[in-house]
Design a protein around this motif. Structure first.
Motif, PDB file in Angstrom:
ATOM      1  N   LYS A 135      16.050   0.498   6.492  1.00  0.00           N
ATOM      2  CA  LYS A 135      16.505   1.012   4.951  1.00  0.00           C
ATOM      3  C   LYS A 135      15.136   0.412   4.019  1.00  0.00           C
ATOM      4  O   LYS A 135      15.894   0.978   3.315  1.00  0.00           O
ATOM      5  CB  LYS A 135      18.197  -0.028   5.243  1.00  0.00           C
ATOM      6  N   ASP A 136      15.121  -1.356   4.853  1.00  0.00           N
ATOM      7  CA  ASP A 136      13.942  -1.767   3.558  1.00  0.00           C
ATOM      8  C   ASP A 136      12.595  -0.861   2.820  1.00  0.00           C
ATOM      9  O   ASP A 136      12.020  -1.205   1.929  1.00  0.00           O
ATOM     10  CB  ASP A 136      13.949  -3.241   3.740  1.00  0.00           C
ATOM     11  N   ALA A 137      12.671  -0.336   4.487  1.00  0.00           N
ATOM     12  CA  ALA A 137      11.142   0.377   4.263  1.00  0.00           C
ATOM     13  C   ALA A 137      11.137   1.468   3.222  1.00  0.00           C
ATOM     14  O   ALA A 137      10.989   2.286   3.125  1.00  0.00           O
ATOM     15  CB  ALA A 137      10.500   0.989   5.561  1.00  0.00           C
ATOM     16  N   ALA A 138      12.260   2.657   4.201  1.00  0.00           N
ATOM     17  CA  ALA A 138      12.779   3.614   3.001  1.00  0.00           C
ATOM     18  C   ALA A 138      12.436   3.302   1.737  1.00  0.00           C
ATOM     19  O   ALA A 138      12.091   3.776   0.861  1.00  0.00           O
ATOM     20  CB  ALA A 138      14.300   4.057   3.565  1.00  0.00           C
ATOM     21  N   ASP A 139      13.581   1.767   1.028  1.00  0.00           N
ATOM     22  CA  ASP A 139      13.568   1.296   0.187  1.00  0.00           C
ATOM     23  C   ASP A 139      11.778   1.212  -0.561  1.00  0.00           C
ATOM     24  O   ASP A 139      11.313   1.751  -1.892  1.00  0.00           O
ATOM     25  CB  ASP A 139      14.193   0.314  -0.472  1.00  0.00           C
ATOM     26  N   ALA A 140      10.830   0.438   0.343  1.00  0.00           N
ATOM     27  CA  ALA A 140       9.837   0.473  -0.317  1.00  0.00           C
ATOM     28  C   ALA A 140       9.379   1.698  -0.663  1.00  0.00           C
ATOM     29  O   ALA A 140       8.417   1.767  -1.672  1.00  0.00           O
ATOM     30  CB  ALA A 140       8.953  -0.379   0.967  1.00  0.00           C
ATOM     31  N   VAL A 141       9.485   2.514  -0.370  1.00  0.00           N
ATOM     32  CA  VAL A 141       8.242   3.819  -0.220  1.00  0.00           C
ATOM     33  C   VAL A 141       8.734   4.395  -1.380  1.00  0.00           C
ATOM     34  O   VAL A 141       7.924   4.906  -1.824  1.00  0.00           O
ATOM     35  CB  VAL A 141       8.574   4.815   1.077  1.00  0.00           C
ATOM     36  N   ALA A 142      10.117   4.445  -1.556  1.00  0.00           N
ATOM     37  CA  ALA A 142      10.406   5.160  -2.968  1.00  0.00           C
ATOM     38  C   ALA A 142      10.254   4.192  -4.024  1.00  0.00           C
ATOM     39  O   ALA A 142       9.788   4.942  -4.828  1.00  0.00           O
ATOM     40  CB  ALA A 142      11.590   5.036  -2.974  1.00  0.00           C
ATOM     41  N   LYS A 143      10.579   2.864  -3.755  1.00  0.00           N
ATOM     42  CA  LYS A 143       9.410   1.808  -4.945  1.00  0.00           C
ATOM     43  C   LYS A 143       8.195   2.055  -5.571  1.00  0.00           C
ATOM     44  O   LYS A 143       8.293   2.386  -6.839  1.00  0.00           O
ATOM     45  CB  LYS A 143      10.062   0.863  -5.280  1.00  0.00           C
ATOM     46  N   ALA A 144       7.313   2.055  -3.646  1.00  0.00           N
ATOM     47  CA  ALA A 144       6.312   2.602  -4.372  1.00  0.00           C
ATOM     48  C   ALA A 144       5.451   3.727  -4.728  1.00  0.00           C
ATOM     49  O   ALA A 144       4.747   3.742  -6.233  1.00  0.00           O
ATOM     50  CB  ALA A 144       5.408   1.747  -2.930  1.00  0.00           C
ATOM     51  N   SER A 145       6.312   4.899  -4.044  1.00  0.00           N
ATOM     52  CA  SER A 145       5.995   5.653  -4.931  1.00  0.00           C
ATOM     53  C   SER A 145       6.519   6.307  -6.347  1.00  0.00           C
ATOM     54  O   SER A 145       5.783   7.204  -7.066  1.00  0.00           O
ATOM     55  CB  SER A 145       7.643   7.084  -3.849  1.00  0.00           C
ATOM     56  N   ALA A 146       8.068   5.871  -6.573  1.00  0.00           N
ATOM     57  CA  ALA A 146       7.852   5.802  -8.177  1.00  0.00           C
ATOM     58  C   ALA A 146       7.279   5.309  -8.888  1.00  0.00           C
ATOM     59  O   ALA A 146       6.834   6.020 -10.386  1.00  0.00           O
ATOM     60  CB  ALA A 146       9.213   5.474  -8.155  1.00  0.00           C
ATOM     61  N   LEU A 147       6.305   4.200  -9.128  1.00  0.00           N
ATOM     62  CA  LEU A 147       5.468   3.574  -9.254  1.00  0.00           C
ATOM     63  C   LEU A 147       4.215   4.544  -9.597  1.00  0.00           C
ATOM     64  O   LEU A 147       2.585   4.129  -9.866  1.00  0.00           O
ATOM     65  CB  LEU A 147       5.135   1.836  -8.791  1.00  0.00           C
ATOM     66  N   GLY A 148       3.865   6.035  -8.644  1.00  0.00           N
ATOM     67  CA  GLY A 148       2.752   6.334  -8.361  1.00  0.00           C
ATOM     68  C   GLY A 148       1.871   5.862  -7.678  1.00  0.00           C
ATOM     69  O   GLY A 148       0.167   6.054  -7.410  1.00  0.00           O
ATOM     70  N   MET A 149       2.161   5.255  -6.360  1.00  0.00           N
ATOM     71  CA  MET A 149       1.394   4.172  -5.327  1.00  0.00           C
ATOM     72  C   MET A 149       1.450   4.822  -4.757  1.00  0.00           C
ATOM     73  O   MET A 149       2.856   5.439  -3.697  1.00  0.00           O
ATOM     74  CB  MET A 149       1.927   3.026  -5.088  1.00  0.00           C
ATOM     75  N   LYS A 150       0.637   6.377  -3.916  1.00  0.00           N
ATOM     76  CA  LYS A 150       0.537   7.837  -3.339  1.00  0.00           C
ATOM     77  C   LYS A 150       0.662   7.353  -1.582  1.00  0.00           C
ATOM     78  O   LYS A 150       0.736   5.862  -1.138  1.00  0.00           O
ATOM     79  CB  LYS A 150      -0.087   8.693  -3.002  1.00  0.00           C
ATOM     80  N   ALA A 151       1.155   8.261  -0.668  1.00  0.00           N
ATOM     81  CA  ALA A 151       0.959   8.122   0.317  1.00  0.00           C
ATOM     82  C   ALA A 151      -0.084   7.951   1.256  1.00  0.00           C
ATOM     83  O   ALA A 151      -1.472   8.000   0.460  1.00  0.00           O
ATOM     84  CB  ALA A 151       0.939  10.108   1.680  1.00  0.00           C
ATOM     85  N   GLY A 152      -0.389   7.298   2.274  1.00  0.00           N
ATOM     86  CA  GLY A 152      -1.241   6.268   2.465  1.00  0.00           C
ATOM     87  C   GLY A 152      -1.590   5.444   1.831  1.00  0.00           C
ATOM     88  O   GLY A 152      -2.784   4.589   2.515  1.00  0.00           O
ATOM     89  N   SER A 153      -0.726   4.534   0.574  1.00  0.00           N
ATOM     90  CA  SER A 153      -0.802   3.478   0.213  1.00  0.00           C
ATOM     91  C   SER A 153      -0.368   2.546   1.469  1.00  0.00           C
ATOM     92  O   SER A 153       0.604   2.176   2.400  1.00  0.00           O
ATOM     93  CB  SER A 153      -0.134   3.186  -0.991  1.00  0.00           C
ATOM     94  N   PRO A 154      -0.517   0.749   1.715  1.00  0.00           N
ATOM     95  CA  PRO A 154      -0.039   0.279   2.220  1.00  0.00           C
ATOM     96  C   PRO A 154       1.460  -0.051   1.033  1.00  0.00           C
ATOM     97  O   PRO A 154       1.097  -0.647   0.186  1.00  0.00           O
ATOM     98  CB  PRO A 154      -1.706  -1.293   2.034  1.00  0.00           C
ATOM     99  N   VAL A 155       2.080  -1.219   2.079  1.00  0.00           N
ATOM    100  CA  VAL A 155       2.586  -2.288   1.234  1.00  0.00           C
ATOM    101  C   VAL A 155       3.071  -3.421   2.659  1.00  0.00           C
ATOM    102  O   VAL A 155       2.812  -3.510   3.776  1.00  0.00           O
ATOM    103  CB  VAL A 155       5.012  -0.969   1.551  1.00  0.00           C
ATOM    104  N   TYR A 156       2.923  -4.267   1.870  1.00  0.00           N
ATOM    105  CA  TYR A 156       2.811  -5.448   2.662  1.00  0.00           C
ATOM    106  C   TYR A 156       4.119  -6.459   2.242  1.00  0.00           C
ATOM    107  O   TYR A 156       4.932  -6.458   1.435  1.00  0.00           O
ATOM    108  CB  TYR A 156       2.027  -6.575   2.272  1.00  0.00           C
ATOM    109  N   LEU A 157       4.597  -6.331   3.446  1.00  0.00           N
ATOM    110  CA  LEU A 157       6.123  -6.777   3.733  1.00  0.00           C
ATOM    111  C   LEU A 157       5.762  -8.824   3.872  1.00  0.00           C
ATOM    112  O   LEU A 157       5.421  -9.220   4.452  1.00  0.00           O
ATOM    113  CB  LEU A 157       6.780  -6.440   5.124  1.00  0.00           C
ATOM    114  N   ASP A 158       6.934  -8.835   2.961  1.00  0.00           N
ATOM    115  CA  ASP A 158       6.218 -10.754   2.951  1.00  0.00           C
ATOM    116  C   ASP A 158       7.728 -11.301   3.585  1.00  0.00           C
ATOM    117  O   ASP A 158       8.870 -11.214   3.850  1.00  0.00           O
ATOM    118  CB  ASP A 158       6.778 -10.572   1.193  1.00  0.00           C
TER     119      ASP A 158
END
Length: 276
Positions: A135-158
């Protein structure tokens, strides 16, 4: 220390227990589940970075960029445990700071361990770890994508400090991290983890089973050494090929171009967001 993941008091209580290049396929050690997907080329930055609680104003970012000391900035894209409001962090801001040369490092403050000292708005348990991770990963992708961070970008889990010798707790954390990572990759985002070298980062680096663990590791070791190699705490063959970040100093109050911000300093040699 900066109040960007937890309050200063809580962090202490918890603690008590260059340039950018684009490379294809770099930094995917231990990322077995990426193999079947055609991935966008990874954008990597090597040099000094900073992280701070709230994304600075565009004016401050312009001033700090002209100073030339830092080339990348970490931003908190989401998570129920995110410590600051982000009035500046919009798609327009991301596009603007990218256009003046900043590289961005997306961080997501997800669920925290069941054995961690202190309180968290979202805390995982053994029974919820897998579902929360997805659930959190799906939210992270949605948030990053909405900011213009495209597929292939990283997300660092804190993942903040906890007692990694507590096997049940550690197992639950690893389940959560694996689920988060697997879900990110299914959505074509790269996985990373921020954690302390004596705690969560150590748990990831030393895990015997590497399946679905993040391929990029950002370790907090406050030794004031601007390096990702000289003080690397684990095997020299781990997280090679542009897969390491090092938070080496915290609470550094700095004035650049007339703007004063308290930041944490990072040595960076790892993926950054794809915005262009």
């Amino acid at each position: 220390m900066a109040e960007h993941r937890q309050s200063k008091k809580r962090r202490y209580i918890t603690w008590g227990v260059a340039g950018a290049v684009v490379v294809a396929g770099a930094g995917i050690a231990a990322q077995q589940s990426m193999a079947a997907t055609t991935w966008p080329a990874q954008k990597t930055y090597t040099g000094r970075a900073f992280d701070t609680c709230a994304a600075p104003s565009l004016a401050a970012m312009k001033a700090w960029k002209s100073d030339g000391f830092y080339g990348a900035a970490a931003v908190y894209v989401g998570g129920k445990n995110r410590g600051c409001n982000q009035p500046n962090l919009t798609a327009s801001w991301v596009k603007s700071v990218n256009s003046i040369g900043w590289k961005l490092i997306p961080i997501y403050v997800g669920a925290q361990p069941p054995c961690q000292t202190g309180s968290s708005p979202e805390r995982l348990t053994a029974s919820t770890a897998a579902s929360l991770g997805a659930k959190d990963a799906a939210d992270a992708v949605a948030k990053a994508s909405a900011l213009g961070m495209k597929a292939g970008s990283p997300v660092y889990l804190d993942m903040e400090p906890y007692d990694i010798t507590d096997k049940a707790c550690n197992d639950a954390v690893l389940t959560y991290v694996r689920s988060f990572t697997k879900t990110l990759r299914a959505k074509v985002y790269r996985a990373g983890l921020y954690g302390f070298s004596s705690s969560s980062a150590k748990a990831i680096a030393n895990a015997t089973n590497k399946t679905d663990l993040p391929g990029n590791l950002w370790y907090a070791l406050w030794d004031k050494q601007n390096t990702t190699t000289a003080d690397w705490p684990w095997g020299s063959t781990q997280y090679t090929n542009h897969s390491r970040g090092h938070q080496y100093m915290v609470n550094s109050k700095e004035t650049r171009g007339g703007y004063t911000i308290t930041v944490d300093r990072d040595a960076w040699d790892a993926p950054v967001a794809i915005v262009d």
